[in-house]
Design an enzyme around this catalytic site. Structure first.
Site, PDB file in Angstrom:
ATOM      1  N   HIS A   1      -4.188  -2.984   2.378  1.00 37.94           N
ATOM      2  CA  HIS A   1      -5.463  -2.333   2.706  1.00 37.94           C
ATOM      3  C   HIS A   1      -6.057  -2.909   4.006  1.00 37.94           C
ATOM      4  O   HIS A   1      -6.337  -2.173   4.949  1.00 37.94           O
ATOM      5  CB  HIS A   1      -6.445  -2.530   1.540  1.00 37.94           C
ATOM      6  CG  HIS A   1      -7.790  -1.909   1.753  1.00 37.94           C
ATOM      7  ND1 HIS A   1      -8.142  -0.692   1.210  1.00 37.94           N
ATOM      8  CD2 HIS A   1      -8.878  -2.321   2.449  1.00 37.94           C
ATOM      9  CE1 HIS A   1      -9.383  -0.392   1.563  1.00 37.94           C
ATOM     10  NE2 HIS A   1      -9.854  -1.374   2.327  1.00 37.94           N
ATOM     11  N   GLU A   2      -6.216  -4.222   4.038  1.00 41.84           N
ATOM     12  CA  GLU A   2      -6.817  -4.848   5.224  1.00 41.84           C
ATOM     13  C   GLU A   2      -5.889  -4.691   6.429  1.00 41.84           C
ATOM     14  O   GLU A   2      -6.351  -4.577   7.568  1.00 41.84           O
ATOM     15  CB  GLU A   2      -7.147  -6.323   4.963  1.00 41.84           C
ATOM     16  CG  GLU A   2      -8.088  -6.573   3.767  1.00 41.84           C
ATOM     17  CD  GLU A   2      -9.396  -5.789   3.816  1.00 41.84           C
ATOM     18  OE1 GLU A   2      -9.857  -5.433   4.917  1.00 41.84           O
ATOM     19  OE2 GLU A   2      -9.953  -5.513   2.725  1.00 41.84           O
TER      20      GLU A   2
ATOM     21  N   GLU B   1     -12.105   3.349   6.806  1.00 39.79           N
ATOM     22  CA  GLU B   1     -11.611   3.271   5.431  1.00 39.79           C
ATOM     23  C   GLU B   1     -10.418   4.209   5.234  1.00 39.79           C
ATOM     24  O   GLU B   1      -9.525   3.927   4.427  1.00 39.79           O
ATOM     25  CB  GLU B   1     -12.749   3.598   4.460  1.00 39.79           C
ATOM     26  CG  GLU B   1     -12.513   3.170   3.022  1.00 39.79           C
ATOM     27  CD  GLU B   1     -12.338   1.662   2.821  1.00 39.79           C
ATOM     28  OE1 GLU B   1     -12.603   0.875   3.763  1.00 39.79           O
ATOM     29  OE2 GLU B   1     -11.916   1.271   1.716  1.00 39.79           O
TER      30      GLU B   1
END
Ligand code: ZN
Length: 496
Positions: free
Chosen positions: A265-266, A295
């Site tokens: 995700h990051e 996002e």
């Protein structure tokens, strides 16, 4: 004309330098700074940040913007400078319209409220926080009056995080998503109960998890000469300036999926920052287009790549080589099913891909009604519980696991939650467009050929930074405006 533009660019570089310095101090604070220095460090960060806001709100900035907006000067500006001036105007107006003493009052109020929130959550006593929340909502409504708004007053709050987004659009896309996902929730939970997942919670040594996290980032195309990976409590990505976008993660020894999904995700956020066009460096456009678009990049990698079956067909054998004992008797398909279980729950940050959006929609509906003055703070706990019952089929036993679970409202952040679900919608829409442009995308993922996917995202999203609006980006990348159908179809296919 040369002169105001020169001075404007210099002032912006100074603003960026403050932001970069704050980022270094923040990253250090969250990744291993001594505990005893934390309080003083937080104060230093607060000091730098208020200096930065003074520069944005300064009379000098106001004068420069007015000079640059003179038609004779404006017409000679290039496209990037025009976008930058518009961005500076947005931020400048937002700052100067709130009297400094009001701003100070709000900062003091929300920092007090955040402390009270901790106690209220611990004691599950909404009454402790309620008077603060009433004041925060009242001040927010007052600020909206000063900022001005078009259409619904909540639009002004949305615009801070998602430029151009409105209640009209959100009501439509969230309404459609809600209507189509609520009926899936119980059936998906039913099926997930049959899935074996106990192996995810065996003991997974942190050093080997770190090895796999580093490997994962390299496979995604993360540039370790322009970033690094460290450990923290709550994983985040932070840019310290051009050429330095850092990832943090957390290795839970009894939950192997936590670090894996966090790192991917990051890493998706970091790929966005690492691939901004170099000519945007030092400008206000060296940033993601919006919170929702940022996002979308993290969720694209976490969900549409990193939680897919082709991905685990390629990478499960590598994971099993590192953890042969923990993953004995498990195969790629079993691992894929385990990480994609769904069940309705009370806590947003623990929610799965299907139910997460419903947590967000509940918050959106309540925030919008609060800001419009349609409901009062005192009604929040009962409305919260009723919506959880109706959408997710679960009801909090107390407010600590209900309306008090997030710190955002105590911090005065209204309008931020919707960007999470917008990110999921943009990500699904981008995946749909990628499949059209690259029909063999599943085959490529299964062969570990992730570079062409990263390049596709850079070409269409990353490189533009903030020089295009989210609406412009999604239209040009996919050929249509924001369309919730792509996320709905994805969720139906996966959980229906
Ligand atoms: Zn994120």
């Amino acid at each position: 004309m040369e002169k105001p533009l020169q001075r404007f660019r210099e002032l912006v570089r100074k603003i960026r330098a403050f932001a970069d310095a704050e980022a270094v101090l923040y990253w250090d604070l969250r990744t291993g700074a001594p505990r005893k220095g934390a309080e003083a460090r937080a104060e230093t960060i607060g000091f730098l940040s208020s200096e930065r806001f003074k520069l944005i709100a300064s009379a000098e900035m106001g004068t420069l913007l007015a000079e640059l907006e003179e038609p004779s000067v404006w017409e000679k500006l290039g496209e990037l400078d025009r976008r930058q001036v518009k961005e500076a105007r947005r931020e400048h107006d937002r700052s100067v319209r709130i009297p400094p003493e009001k701003h100070r009052e709000f900062v003091t109020l929300t920092s007090k409220a955040e402390t009270v929130w901790e106690e209220a959550k611990r004691k599950a006593d909404f009454g402790l926080l309620a008077p603060y929340l009433e004041r925060i909502v009242a001040m927010t409504r007052e600020f909206i009056g000063l900022w001005g708004h078009e259409g619904h007053p909540y639009n002004t709050l949305l615009d801070q995080y998602e430029p151009g987004m409105t209640v009209d659009v959100l009501d439509r896309v969230f309404g459609e998503l809600k209507a189509e996902t609520v009926p899936l929730v119980q059936r998906a939970a039913e099926r997930s109960r049959q899935v074996r997942a106990d192996f995810l919670e065996l003991e997974y040594p942190a050093d080997k998890q770190r090895e796999f996290s580093l490997f994962m980032l390299r496979e995604m195309g993360y540039d370790f000469e322009a970033g690094r990976l460290d450990e923290t409590e709550h994983p985040f990505m932070i840019t310290l300036g051009p050429g330095d976008a850092r990832v943090t993660t957390r290795y839970k020894e009894n939950d192997v999926w936590f670090a894996l999904s966090s790192t991917i995700h990051e890493g998706g956020h970091a790929l966005y920052e690492q691939n901004l066009a170099p000519e945007l460096a030092g400008t206000l456009l060296y940033d993601g287009a919006s919170m929702g678009m940022h996002e979308s990049q993290s969720r694209f990698w976490e969900i549409f790549v990193g939680s897919s079956l082709p991905f685990w067909r390629r990478y499960f054998p590598e994971l099993a080589r590192l953890f042969p004992r923990q993953l004995a008797g498990v195969d790629a398909e079993g691992f894929y099913r385990a990480i994609n279980r769904s069940r309705p729950s009370l806590i947003r940050i623990e929610a799965d891909e299907l139910t997460y959006n419903l947590h967000i929609i509940i918050r959106y509906e309540l925030e919008k009604a609060l800001v419009a003055g349609e409901i009062g703070v005192g009604e929040l706990p009962a409305l919260w519980n009723a919506k959880y019952g109706a959408y997710l089929g679960v009801v909090p036993a107390h407010d600590g696991e209900g309306v008090l679970q997030d710190v955002h409202w105590a911090g005065g952040s209204f309008g931020y939650f919707p960007t999470y679900t917008l990110g999921n919608m943009y990500a699904a829409q981008l995946m749909h467009a990628l499949r059209r442009d690259m029909p063999d995308v599943d085959g490529r993922i299964e062969r570990g050929e992730l570079a062409p996917i990263r390049r596709w995202l850079t070409d269409r999203i990353h490189r533009y930074g903030k020089s295009r609006t989210p609406d412009e980006l999604i239209r040009e990348a996919t050929g249509e405006p924001l369309n919730p159908r792509h996320l709905i179809e994805h969720l139906k296919a996966k959980f229906g």
